[in-house]
Design a protein around this motif. Structure first.
Motif, short mmCIF file in Angstrom:
data_model
loop_
_atom_site.label_atom_id
_atom_site.label_comp_id
_atom_site.label_asym_id
_atom_site.label_seq_id
_atom_site.Cartn_x
_atom_site.Cartn_y
_atom_site.Cartn_z
N LEU A 29 11.20 -11.30 74.28
CA LEU A 29 11.13 -9.96 74.86
C LEU A 29 11.36 -8.97 73.71
N PHE A 30 10.34 -8.15 73.43
CA PHE A 30 10.42 -7.21 72.31
C PHE A 30 10.99 -5.88 72.79
N ASP A 31 11.48 -5.11 71.81
CA ASP A 31 12.06 -3.78 72.12
C ASP A 31 11.06 -2.91 72.88
N SER A 32 9.78 -3.10 72.60
CA SER A 32 8.74 -2.28 73.24
C SER A 32 8.56 -2.64 74.72
N GLY A 33 9.20 -3.75 75.16
CA GLY A 33 9.02 -4.19 76.53
C GLY A 33 7.92 -5.24 76.65
N LYS A 34 7.20 -5.46 75.54
CA LYS A 34 6.14 -6.47 75.52
C LYS A 34 6.78 -7.86 75.55
N GLU A 35 6.11 -8.79 76.20
CA GLU A 35 6.61 -10.17 76.25
C GLU A 35 5.62 -11.11 75.60
N MET A 36 6.17 -12.15 74.96
CA MET A 36 5.31 -13.21 74.41
C MET A 36 5.91 -14.54 74.83
N ALA A 37 5.08 -15.47 75.24
CA ALA A 37 5.55 -16.81 75.59
C ALA A 37 4.79 -17.81 74.74
N GLU A 38 5.53 -18.75 74.16
CA GLU A 38 4.90 -19.79 73.34
C GLU A 38 5.35 -21.16 73.84
N GLU A 39 4.49 -22.13 73.66
CA GLU A 39 4.86 -23.53 73.96
C GLU A 39 4.56 -24.36 72.73
N TYR A 40 5.55 -25.19 72.34
CA TYR A 40 5.39 -26.07 71.19
C TYR A 40 5.57 -27.51 71.63
N ASP A 41 4.85 -28.41 70.98
CA ASP A 41 5.07 -29.84 71.19
C ASP A 41 6.43 -30.18 70.55
N VAL A 42 7.32 -30.80 71.33
CA VAL A 42 8.67 -31.07 70.83
C VAL A 42 8.65 -31.99 69.60
N LYS A 43 7.76 -32.98 69.61
CA LYS A 43 7.74 -33.95 68.50
C LYS A 43 7.14 -33.36 67.22
N THR A 44 6.01 -32.63 67.37
CA THR A 44 5.28 -32.19 66.17
C THR A 44 5.50 -30.72 65.81
N ASN A 45 6.17 -29.96 66.71
CA ASN A 45 6.31 -28.50 66.55
C ASN A 45 4.97 -27.78 66.56
N GLN A 46 3.92 -28.47 67.03
CA GLN A 46 2.59 -27.88 67.10
C GLN A 46 2.56 -26.79 68.18
N LEU A 47 2.01 -25.62 67.82
CA LEU A 47 1.87 -24.54 68.81
C LEU A 47 0.76 -24.92 69.79
N LEU A 48 1.08 -24.97 71.09
CA LEU A 48 0.10 -25.35 72.11
C LEU A 48 -0.43 -24.14 72.86
N ARG A 50 0.08 -19.65 73.29
CA ARG A 50 0.72 -18.35 73.03
C ARG A 50 0.06 -17.35 73.95
N LYS A 51 0.87 -16.63 74.72
CA LYS A 51 0.29 -15.62 75.61
C LYS A 51 1.17 -14.38 75.63
N TRP A 52 0.57 -13.27 76.01
CA TRP A 52 1.21 -11.96 75.96
C TRP A 52 1.17 -11.29 77.32
N ARG A 53 2.17 -10.45 77.56
CA ARG A 53 2.16 -9.66 78.79
C ARG A 53 2.81 -8.31 78.50
N GLU A 54 2.23 -7.25 79.02
CA GLU A 54 2.80 -5.91 78.86
C GLU A 54 3.00 -5.29 80.23
N LYS A 55 3.96 -4.35 80.28
CA LYS A 55 4.15 -3.62 81.54
C LYS A 55 3.09 -2.53 81.63
N ASN A 56 2.64 -2.26 82.84
CA ASN A 56 1.67 -1.19 83.00
C ASN A 56 2.40 0.16 83.12
N ALA A 57 1.64 1.23 83.34
CA ALA A 57 2.22 2.59 83.38
C ALA A 57 3.31 2.72 84.44
N LEU A 58 3.22 1.92 85.50
CA LEU A 58 4.21 2.01 86.58
C LEU A 58 5.41 1.08 86.35
N GLY A 59 5.38 0.37 85.22
CA GLY A 59 6.52 -0.50 84.91
C GLY A 59 6.41 -1.89 85.50
#
Length: 203
Positions: A29-48, A50-59
């Motif tokens: 959760l960033f200061d701007s209110g933007k969110e990022m979610a990532e998933e990694y493989d536990v064994k290899t640390n490989q990024l599987l 990455r997605k983003w979400r922002e709040k709209n004008a109404l919050g």
């Protein structure tokens, strides 16, 4: 330079971690209110994923936009507006990175390899896929390079074609490889909750 660098923003973000299904899921959760979610493989640390979400004008939270991983397909019968479905033979564009490179796959492209050209358009900061038979055209950016404010290099780009899939590879610059290694060390310090449930909850 204006504002904190991307690694600084990552460090400053509020992070929660979940472990489940052999994956480590990190929610930022960033200061701007933007969110990022990532998933990694536990064994290899490989990024599987990455997605983003922002709040709209109404919050209210917008929907997740996938940057890395399988694009979200609507659930069957999810809504009437999904009646106009994409044909299953349409090209499917998705990004699946490897440890040392950014990689994109475009499925359902049956033409031979010599039909494709993939180039870097430095002024527009994007890559362009063209076909000599004018059947497919795709322009896409590399958000990671933009976040690190790094130039795009034609020499880093290559592509291959197999099983009706065009595979485009861009070698990660050293700065990004180093930053990713540092991030993994940081993420390992976060105490992860063991949870089979997919989504990280935020208040």
């Amino acid at each position: 330079m204006a504002g904190p660098s991307w690694p600084e923003q990552l460090r400053a973000a509020r992070k929660t971690a979940l472990l489940g299904d052999g994956k480590r899921k990190i929610h930022y959760l960033f200061d701007s209110g933007k969110e990022m979610a990532e998933e990694y493989d536990v064994k290899t640390n490989q990024l599987l994923v990455r997605k983003w979400r922002e709040k709209n004008a109404l919050g209210a939270c917008g929907s997740w936009q996938v940057e890395v991983g399988e694009p979200h397909l609507p659930l069957p019968g999810a809504a009437d507006r999904e009646l106009i479905k994409e044909s299953s033979t349409n090209p499917v564009f998705m990004r699946n990175d490897t440890k040392n490179s950014f990689q994109w796959r475009i499925r359902n492209l049956p033409y031979p390899k010599n039909v494709y050209s993939v180039s870097v358009e430095k002024d527009q900061r994007c890559c362009v896929v063209r076909t000599t038979n004018k059947k497919y055209y795709k322009k896409f950016s590399i958000p990671d390079l933009d976040r690190f404010q790094l130039p795009m290099e034609s020499t880093a780009l290559s592509f291959t074609h197999a099983n009706n899939t065009l595979i485009i590879t861009y070698q990660k610059p050293t700065e990004i490889l180093v930053a990713e290694e540092e991030l993994q060390k940081e993420l390992k310090k976060i105490k992860a909750a063991n949870n089979g449930d997919g989504e990280c909850k935020t208040q």
